[in-house]
Design a protein around this motif. Structure first.
Motif, PDB file in Angstrom:
ATOM      1  N   LYS A   7      77.511  16.509 -29.676  1.00 44.92           N
ATOM      2  CA  LYS A   7      77.851  16.035 -31.024  1.00 44.92           C
ATOM      3  C   LYS A   7      76.585  15.499 -31.674  1.00 44.92           C
ATOM      4  CE  LYS A   7      79.485  11.367 -29.630  1.00 44.92           C
ATOM      5  NZ  LYS A   7      80.623  10.421 -29.688  1.00 44.92           N
ATOM      6  N   ASP A   8      76.566  15.572 -33.018  1.00 42.77           N
ATOM      7  CA  ASP A   8      75.397  15.078 -33.749  1.00 42.77           C
ATOM      8  C   ASP A   8      75.530  13.574 -33.963  1.00 42.77           C
ATOM      9  OD1 ASP A   8      75.347  18.060 -35.795  1.00 42.77           O
ATOM     10  OD2 ASP A   8      74.269  17.584 -33.926  1.00 42.77           O
ATOM     11  N   PHE A   9      74.387  12.880 -33.966  1.00 45.16           N
ATOM     12  CA  PHE A   9      74.372  11.425 -34.181  1.00 45.16           C
ATOM     13  C   PHE A   9      73.609  11.100 -35.455  1.00 45.16           C
ATOM     14  CE2 PHE A   9      75.959   9.185 -30.364  1.00 45.16           C
ATOM     15  CZ  PHE A   9      76.214  10.274 -29.549  1.00 45.16           C
ATOM     16  N   ASN A  10      73.906   9.941 -36.026  1.00 47.44           N
ATOM     17  CA  ASN A  10      73.168   9.378 -37.147  1.00 47.44           C
ATOM     18  C   ASN A  10      72.380   8.183 -36.627  1.00 47.44           C
ATOM     19  OD1 ASN A  10      72.372   9.069 -39.780  1.00 47.44           O
ATOM     20  ND2 ASN A  10      74.145   7.812 -40.341  1.00 47.44           N
ATOM     21  N   MET A  11      71.309   7.799 -37.326  1.00 49.38           N
ATOM     22  CA  MET A  11      70.521   6.646 -36.871  1.00 49.38           C
ATOM     23  C   MET A  11      70.330   5.646 -38.014  1.00 49.38           C
ATOM     24  SD  MET A  11      66.641   6.058 -35.948  1.00 49.38           S
ATOM     25  CE  MET A  11      66.560   4.848 -37.230  1.00 49.38           C
ATOM     26  N   ARG A  12      70.380   4.390 -37.694  1.00 47.62           N
ATOM     27  CA  ARG A  12      70.107   3.310 -38.653  1.00 47.62           C
ATOM     28  C   ARG A  12      69.181   2.298 -37.965  1.00 47.62           C
ATOM     29  NH1 ARG A  12      71.760   6.158 -41.794  1.00 47.62           N
ATOM     30  NH2 ARG A  12      73.413   6.011 -43.362  1.00 47.62           N
ATOM     31  N   TRP A  13      68.299   1.607 -38.714  1.00 49.03           N
ATOM     32  CA  TRP A  13      67.544   0.473 -38.202  1.00 49.03           C
ATOM     33  C   TRP A  13      67.157  -0.402 -39.385  1.00 49.03           C
ATOM     34  CZ3 TRP A  13      67.578  -1.951 -33.926  1.00 49.03           C
ATOM     35  CH2 TRP A  13      66.633  -2.956 -33.660  1.00 49.03           C
ATOM     36  N   ILE A  14      67.811  -1.569 -39.501  1.00 45.78           N
ATOM     37  CA  ILE A  14      67.583  -2.433 -40.667  1.00 45.78           C
ATOM     38  C   ILE A  14      66.525  -3.490 -40.365  1.00 45.78           C
ATOM     39  CG2 ILE A  14      68.721  -3.896 -42.411  1.00 45.78           C
ATOM     40  CD1 ILE A  14      71.363  -2.579 -41.703  1.00 45.78           C
ATOM     41  N   ALA A  15      66.211  -3.652 -39.047  1.00 43.42           N
ATOM     42  CA  ALA A  15      65.274  -4.689 -38.602  1.00 43.42           C
ATOM     43  C   ALA A  15      65.809  -6.075 -38.985  1.00 43.42           C
ATOM     44  CB  ALA A  15      63.869  -4.488 -39.180  1.00 43.42           C
ATOM     45  N   SER A  16      67.126  -6.166 -39.005  1.00 47.44           N
ATOM     46  CA  SER A  16      67.815  -7.439 -39.185  1.00 47.44           C
ATOM     47  C   SER A  16      69.066  -7.353 -38.315  1.00 47.44           C
ATOM     48  CB  SER A  16      68.188  -7.623 -40.657  1.00 47.44           C
ATOM     49  OG  SER A  16      69.041  -8.729 -40.808  1.00 47.44           O
ATOM     50  N   MET A  17      69.027  -8.039 -37.167  1.00 47.71           N
ATOM     51  CA  MET A  17      70.119  -7.883 -36.198  1.00 47.71           C
ATOM     52  C   MET A  17      71.480  -8.166 -36.833  1.00 47.71           C
ATOM     53  SD  MET A  17      70.650  -9.870 -32.608  1.00 47.71           S
ATOM     54  CE  MET A  17      71.589  -9.110 -31.277  1.00 47.71           C
ATOM     55  N   VAL A  18      71.510  -9.200 -37.706  1.00 48.17           N
ATOM     56  CA  VAL A  18      72.791  -9.568 -38.321  1.00 48.17           C
ATOM     57  C   VAL A  18      73.360  -8.398 -39.110  1.00 48.17           C
ATOM     58  CG1 VAL A  18      73.892 -11.070 -40.012  1.00 48.17           C
ATOM     59  CG2 VAL A  18      72.224 -12.025 -38.436  1.00 48.17           C
ATOM     60  N   ALA A  19      72.496  -7.733 -39.880  1.00 46.00           N
ATOM     61  CA  ALA A  19      72.968  -6.606 -40.710  1.00 46.00           C
ATOM     62  C   ALA A  19      73.391  -5.427 -39.837  1.00 46.00           C
ATOM     63  CB  ALA A  19      71.871  -6.185 -41.687  1.00 46.00           C
ATOM     64  N   ASP A  20      72.621  -5.142 -38.776  1.00 41.12           N
ATOM     65  CA  ASP A  20      72.991  -4.031 -37.882  1.00 41.12           C
ATOM     66  C   ASP A  20      74.298  -4.331 -37.144  1.00 41.12           C
ATOM     67  OD1 ASP A  20      69.533  -3.278 -37.295  1.00 41.12           O
ATOM     68  OD2 ASP A  20      71.014  -1.920 -38.172  1.00 41.12           O
ATOM     69  N   VAL A  21      74.453  -5.567 -36.672  1.00 44.23           N
ATOM     70  CA  VAL A  21      75.694  -5.930 -35.961  1.00 44.23           C
ATOM     71  C   VAL A  21      76.879  -5.915 -36.928  1.00 44.23           C
ATOM     72  CG1 VAL A  21      76.900  -7.812 -34.772  1.00 44.23           C
ATOM     73  CG2 VAL A  21      74.558  -7.208 -34.105  1.00 44.23           C
ATOM     74  N   HIS A  22      76.645  -6.371 -38.163  1.00 48.20           N
ATOM     75  CA  HIS A  22      77.750  -6.368 -39.146  1.00 48.20           C
ATOM     76  C   HIS A  22      78.241  -4.937 -39.385  1.00 48.20           C
ATOM     77  CE1 HIS A  22      80.251  -8.070 -42.276  1.00 48.20           C
ATOM     78  NE2 HIS A  22      79.863  -7.102 -43.095  1.00 48.20           N
ATOM     79  N   ARG A  23      77.274  -4.007 -39.488  1.00 48.50           N
ATOM     80  CA  ARG A  23      77.671  -2.596 -39.696  1.00 48.50           C
ATOM     81  C   ARG A  23      78.504  -2.101 -38.520  1.00 48.50           C
ATOM     82  NH1 ARG A  23      73.133  -0.595 -39.439  1.00 48.50           N
ATOM     83  NH2 ARG A  23      73.322   0.025 -37.264  1.00 48.50           N
ATOM     84  N   ILE A  24      78.076  -2.496 -37.301  1.00 45.64           N
ATOM     85  CA  ILE A  24      78.798  -2.047 -36.106  1.00 45.64           C
ATOM     86  C   ILE A  24      80.209  -2.628 -36.074  1.00 45.64           C
ATOM     87  CG2 ILE A  24      78.834  -2.314 -33.584  1.00 45.64           C
ATOM     88  CD1 ILE A  24      75.726  -1.950 -33.710  1.00 45.64           C
ATOM     89  N   LEU A  25      80.366  -3.891 -36.462  1.00 47.13           N
ATOM     90  CA  LEU A  25      81.709  -4.490 -36.516  1.00 47.13           C
ATOM     91  C   LEU A  25      82.569  -3.810 -37.584  1.00 47.13           C
ATOM     92  CD1 LEU A  25      80.939  -8.287 -36.027  1.00 47.13           C
ATOM     93  CD2 LEU A  25      82.394  -6.873 -34.562  1.00 47.13           C
ATOM     94  N   CYS A  26      81.909  -3.289 -38.628  1.00 50.54           N
ATOM     95  CA  CYS A  26      82.681  -2.657 -39.710  1.00 50.54           C
ATOM     96  C   CYS A  26      83.001  -1.194 -39.424  1.00 50.54           C
ATOM     97  CB  CYS A  26      81.899  -2.742 -41.023  1.00 50.54           C
ATOM     98  SG  CYS A  26      81.735  -4.428 -41.636  1.00 50.54           S
ATOM     99  N   ARG A  27      82.061  -0.454 -38.717  1.00 50.16           N
ATOM    100  CA  ARG A  27      82.349   0.985 -38.531  1.00 50.16           C
ATOM    101  C   ARG A  27      81.919   1.538 -37.179  1.00 50.16           C
ATOM    102  NH1 ARG A  27      77.933   2.982 -43.007  1.00 50.16           N
ATOM    103  NH2 ARG A  27      76.225   3.620 -41.631  1.00 50.16           N
ATOM    104  N   GLY A  28      81.672   0.625 -36.220  1.00 49.43           N
ATOM    105  CA  GLY A  28      81.275   1.116 -34.900  1.00 49.43           C
ATOM    106  C   GLY A  28      79.797   1.434 -34.848  1.00 49.43           C
TER     107      GLY A  28
END
Ligand code: P6P
Length: 328
Positions: free
Chosen positions: A230-251
């Motif tokens: 399967k294909d993956f997407n990548m994100r890196w905001i360099a702000s743990m809070v923002a990355d964790v918030h995204r994960i809580l919102c959409r995995g």
């Protein structure tokens, strides 16, 4: 509780049913974060962008807003009679508060502060422990495993100012209404999908990673033609809070692993006021959080500012990465 309930009402009711909940302290933290949000929103208008010209215990250059946020939390929470003391990423030593207090507050006052100058989301991360000893407060009181947390959460200062917390009874989300200056309930009992197609890691460090991380990321990049099919997407905001918030919102899965740049450092992120509070939230939402081989919430706390490697998020992905670290 219905949508739109204020955080203050929500927590007050929770505290009235369970005195073990640090209700007044959670409300104090939320009120402090409202003040931090006002400073963050002002940015250059308040002349608070840029470096403070000092360094913190981590050896990092402090931004003016790092110090302002730290001071706001010390002042707002220091008045809370239930609070025995505080510890912060920005302070080498602990900060005693009230000698009759029975809770301990640990925080990263402004995580991701390298993003302040470029108007990218940043946040406050907090962890609350119970003071176990009866004697004078010492640093040792703070050195408890993540499983001992009684509450944790964050406030992300982004397009919305949103507070997310847990006391071990699920993860709940509130957004700041600027009209009333109240955090209003928007979602209760947040859960993370066990599977994901999105990973977050700083790819510029690839050549420094250990083999298990390189294998996992290579398989994600290979997409449908590779082992994951399967294909993956990548994100890196360099702000743990923002990355964790995204994960809580959409995995998703977030990784800041050990790497060869400084082999003596177990990782970049701090256990007590970054990894533990975020791990509590992620596990309460049905996700998983490891340092590679081991569950972060069970790691012994040896030093206040100790660092740790972090892999957290969607359970099936974290389990796979953990398997790779365990050599299978
Ligand atoms: P890098 C911010 O400084 C932080 O502590 C985390 O919020 C973030 O995930 C990480 O460091 C970013 O580190 O090396 O990509 O700049």
């Amino acid at each position: 509780m219905s949508q739109g309930t204020t955080f203050t009402k929500y927590i007050t009711e929770l505290g009235s049913k369970n005195p073990q909940i640090p209700a007044s302290l959670l409300i104090s933290v939320a009120n402090a974060c409202k003040l931090i949000a006002k400073q963050v929103e002002q940015g250059a208008l308040a002349g608070i962008i840029g470096s403070a010209g000092s360094g913190n215990v981590q050896g990092e250059t402090q931004q003016k807003l790092d110090i302002i946020s730290n001071d706001i939390l010390l002042e707002a929470c220091g008045l809370d009679q239930t609070l025995a003391g505080m510890a912060s990423e920005e302070m080498e030593n602990i900060f005693p508060a009230n000698k009759n207090g029975n809770f301990l507050l640990l925080f990263d006052p402004l995580d991701g502060s390298s993003n302040i100058d470029v108007n990218v989301s940043i946040g406050t991360i907090f962890s609350i422990l119970k003071k176990q000893s009866t004697g004078e407060l010492t640093e040792k009181d703070f050195l408890q495993a993540g499983c001992d947390q009684v509450a944790s959460g964050y406030v992300v200062y982004g397009p919305q100012t949103t507070l997310v917390y847990t006391t071990g009874q699920g993860v709940h989300m509130f957004t700041l209404d600027h009209e009333t200056n109240e955090f209003l309930l928007i979602k209760e009992n947040i859960t993370i999908s066990p599977d994901t197609k999105e990973f977050a890691i700083n790819m510029s460090n690839m050549r420094h990673w250990d083999q298990p991380v390189k294998r996992y990321v290579d398989e994600c990049l290979a997409g449908t033609e590779g082992a994951r099919k399967k294909d993956f997407n990548m994100r890196w905001i360099a702000s743990m809070v923002a990355d964790v918030h995204r994960i809580l919102c959409r995995g998703g899965v977030f990784m800041y692993p050990w790497d060869k740049r400084d082999p003596s450092k177990p990782g970049k992120l701090r256990l007590m006021y970054e990894a533990n509070p975020m791990s509590f939230l992620i596990e309460q939402a049905g996700g998983a959080s490891v340092n590679g081989k081991d569950r972060i919430m069970t790691l012994p706390a040896e030093k206040l500012h100790q660092r740790v490697s972090v892999v957290l998020g969607s359970k099936n992905e974290v389990d796979l990465i953990q398997k790779y670290h365990q050599g299978s």
